[in-house]
Structure formats: C-alpha cells, structure tokens
Design a protein around this motif. Sequence first.
Motif, PDB file in Angstrom:
ATOM      1  N   ASP A 145       0.825  -1.213   0.000  1.00 38.08           N
ATOM      2  CA  ASP A 145       0.000   0.000   0.000  1.00 38.08           C
ATOM      3  C   ASP A 145       0.855   1.258   0.000  1.00 38.08           C
ATOM      4  OD1 ASP A 145      -2.278  -1.526  -0.064  1.00 38.08           O
ATOM      5  OD2 ASP A 145      -2.760  -1.269   2.068  1.00 38.08           O
ATOM      6  N   ASN A 150      -2.637   3.400  -5.046  1.00 35.73           N
ATOM      7  CA  ASN A 150      -3.815   2.882  -5.739  1.00 35.73           C
ATOM      8  C   ASN A 150      -3.513   2.391  -7.154  1.00 35.73           C
ATOM      9  OD1 ASN A 150      -5.634   3.347  -3.612  1.00 35.73           O
ATOM     10  ND2 ASN A 150      -5.720   5.512  -4.120  1.00 35.73           N
ATOM     11  N   GLY A 170      -6.198  -8.532  -2.677  1.00 29.72           N
ATOM     12  CA  GLY A 170      -6.871  -8.012  -3.870  1.00 29.72           C
ATOM     13  C   GLY A 170      -6.272  -8.437  -5.195  1.00 29.72           C
ATOM     14  N   ARG A 189      -3.246  -6.934  -9.443  1.00 27.22           N
ATOM     15  CA  ARG A 189      -4.304  -6.215  -8.730  1.00 27.22           C
ATOM     16  C   ARG A 189      -4.582  -4.977  -9.563  1.00 27.22           C
ATOM     17  NH1 ARG A 189      -2.881  -3.121  -3.341  1.00 27.22           N
ATOM     18  NH2 ARG A 189      -2.417  -1.506  -4.851  1.00 27.22           N
ATOM     19  N   GLU A 190      -5.810  -4.797  -9.951  1.00 31.99           N
ATOM     20  CA  GLU A 190      -6.167  -3.636 -10.769  1.00 31.99           C
ATOM     21  C   GLU A 190      -6.051  -2.359  -9.943  1.00 31.99           C
ATOM     22  OE1 GLU A 190      -6.479  -3.738 -13.970  1.00 31.99           O
ATOM     23  OE2 GLU A 190      -6.389  -5.913 -14.022  1.00 31.99           O
ATOM     24  N   ARG A 192      -6.974   0.823  -7.973  1.00 33.69           N
ATOM     25  CA  ARG A 192      -8.106   1.054  -7.074  1.00 33.69           C
ATOM     26  C   ARG A 192      -8.543   2.489  -7.163  1.00 33.69           C
ATOM     27  NH1 ARG A 192      -5.611  -1.637  -1.692  1.00 33.69           N
ATOM     28  NH2 ARG A 192      -4.198   0.093  -2.023  1.00 33.69           N
ATOM     29  N   CYS A 193      -9.850   2.686  -7.153  1.00 33.46           N
ATOM     30  CA  CYS A 193     -10.390   4.052  -7.152  1.00 33.46           C
ATOM     31  C   CYS A 193     -10.207   4.639  -5.763  1.00 33.46           C
ATOM     32  CB  CYS A 193     -11.872   4.039  -7.502  1.00 33.46           C
ATOM     33  SG  CYS A 193     -12.200   3.444  -9.165  1.00 33.46           S
ATOM     34  N   GLU A 194      -9.838   5.913  -5.725  1.00 33.41           N
ATOM     35  CA  GLU A 194      -9.733   6.571  -4.433  1.00 33.41           C
ATOM     36  C   GLU A 194     -11.147   6.831  -3.928  1.00 33.41           C
ATOM     37  OE1 GLU A 194      -6.842   9.634  -3.813  1.00 33.41           O
ATOM     38  OE2 GLU A 194      -5.853   9.116  -5.684  1.00 33.41           O
ATOM     39  N   SER A 195     -11.398   6.504  -2.685  1.00 30.04           N
ATOM     40  CA  SER A 195     -12.739   6.689  -2.121  1.00 30.04           C
ATOM     41  C   SER A 195     -12.989   8.169  -1.832  1.00 30.04           C
ATOM     42  CB  SER A 195     -12.897   5.869  -0.840  1.00 30.04           C
ATOM     43  OG  SER A 195     -11.894   6.235   0.084  1.00 30.04           O
TER      44      SER A 195
END
Length: 197
Positions: A145, A150, A170, A189-190, A192-195
């Motif tokens: 991470d 992301n 993931g 791992r694709e 990731r969208c930031e939330s």
Amino acid sequence: MRKIEKNEIAKAARAFAEMFSDYELYKLFYADKERRIKGARELFGFEVYASANYTYVDDDFLTVACVKRPGDRARCAELRFLNPFFALKFVISTGIRAMKLSAEYMKFTQKIASEYYNSETDCYLKNIGVAAAARGQGRLRRAIDELCGNRAVFLETHSAVNVEIYRKLGFEVCKTADFHGVTHYAMRREARCESAS
C-alpha cells in the motif's frame, strides 16, 4: 519504508536470500540449502544492484521490496561483468547451472510480464519479502500500500500459499506457467479508485 543506500545492496540481497531459501524455484537452482542461500545471495545481489533505485526496506530489514513504479529505471548490472574479479567471483559463487537457469528464468518472466504489466501506469513487485519472524503482522500489506498506492500492481510467485495471501490483498492470478516443473503464478491487482471523503 525507505530506499536503500548503495552500501546496503549486499544486506538487502542477504535478506532476500534468507526469505526465499525454501522457494521451489531456488531448490531447482541448488539442491543443498546452505549452497542455495549462498548462491541465491549472489543472484539477488546482482538483481538488487540493478534495482537499487527502487529497492526499499523498513528500518530493521524485516521487509524488503523491489518495486518498480512508473518512471523507475533499472541500472545496467551487466556492466559489472567488465570487472574480471567480479565476474570470476560471481561465476564461482553462483555456479554455471544456476546462472543459465537464472538467465532462462528472466526471459521467461519478461515474456509473461509483457502480457500483463504496463510500465507507464503499473507497479511491478519484482521481489518482496518479509522475514519469517515478522510474518503475520501486516507488513506485506503495508509495504504494498505504501509503495504502490492505488496503482495497478503486477507480481509473480512460485508458492500456492503466497497466491492465497496475495488474493486476500486483492490480487488475482492472470496466468500460470511451468518452469522446469515449478509452477509460476503471475498475479495482478487492478488500480483502485480513491474513495470519496
């Protein structure tokens, strides 16, 4: 995690050699465990030298990661062989068989990576390991991470146990292939969208 210093290349290589000493791939290179650690240390030394610009450690060297991010460039480690003393030591320590298998394996992995890894957008976990005494503490997840954020991430492993660990983080298997009887898993791992906050 911090980037290694030039004088820490050998220490990072030793850490990787110990972390991966029971991997089936390295058993293919060296049957004897003591010889395997010594030979793997040389092979990892070569690889860490090339990837020193993107090799990271935690302060206690219990987590070591070669993570190639977009824009990172490898050093030309082959130039080290212009020094005959280095070349002779490397050949003696590594062994001809392991050197040939290692070169074959690098071509094998490059071909697979070319199908699933985009150097413009993705991270490539070339090597990542956690010392046996520090496993189960979340270090692997934190390192990935922190170093990859992301972005999409590509990695390879030879361990079915690791496949399950990475799935929990993931990743999905995108390809399996055989290398002299050792199963090679390519995983991704694709991004990731930031939330939204």
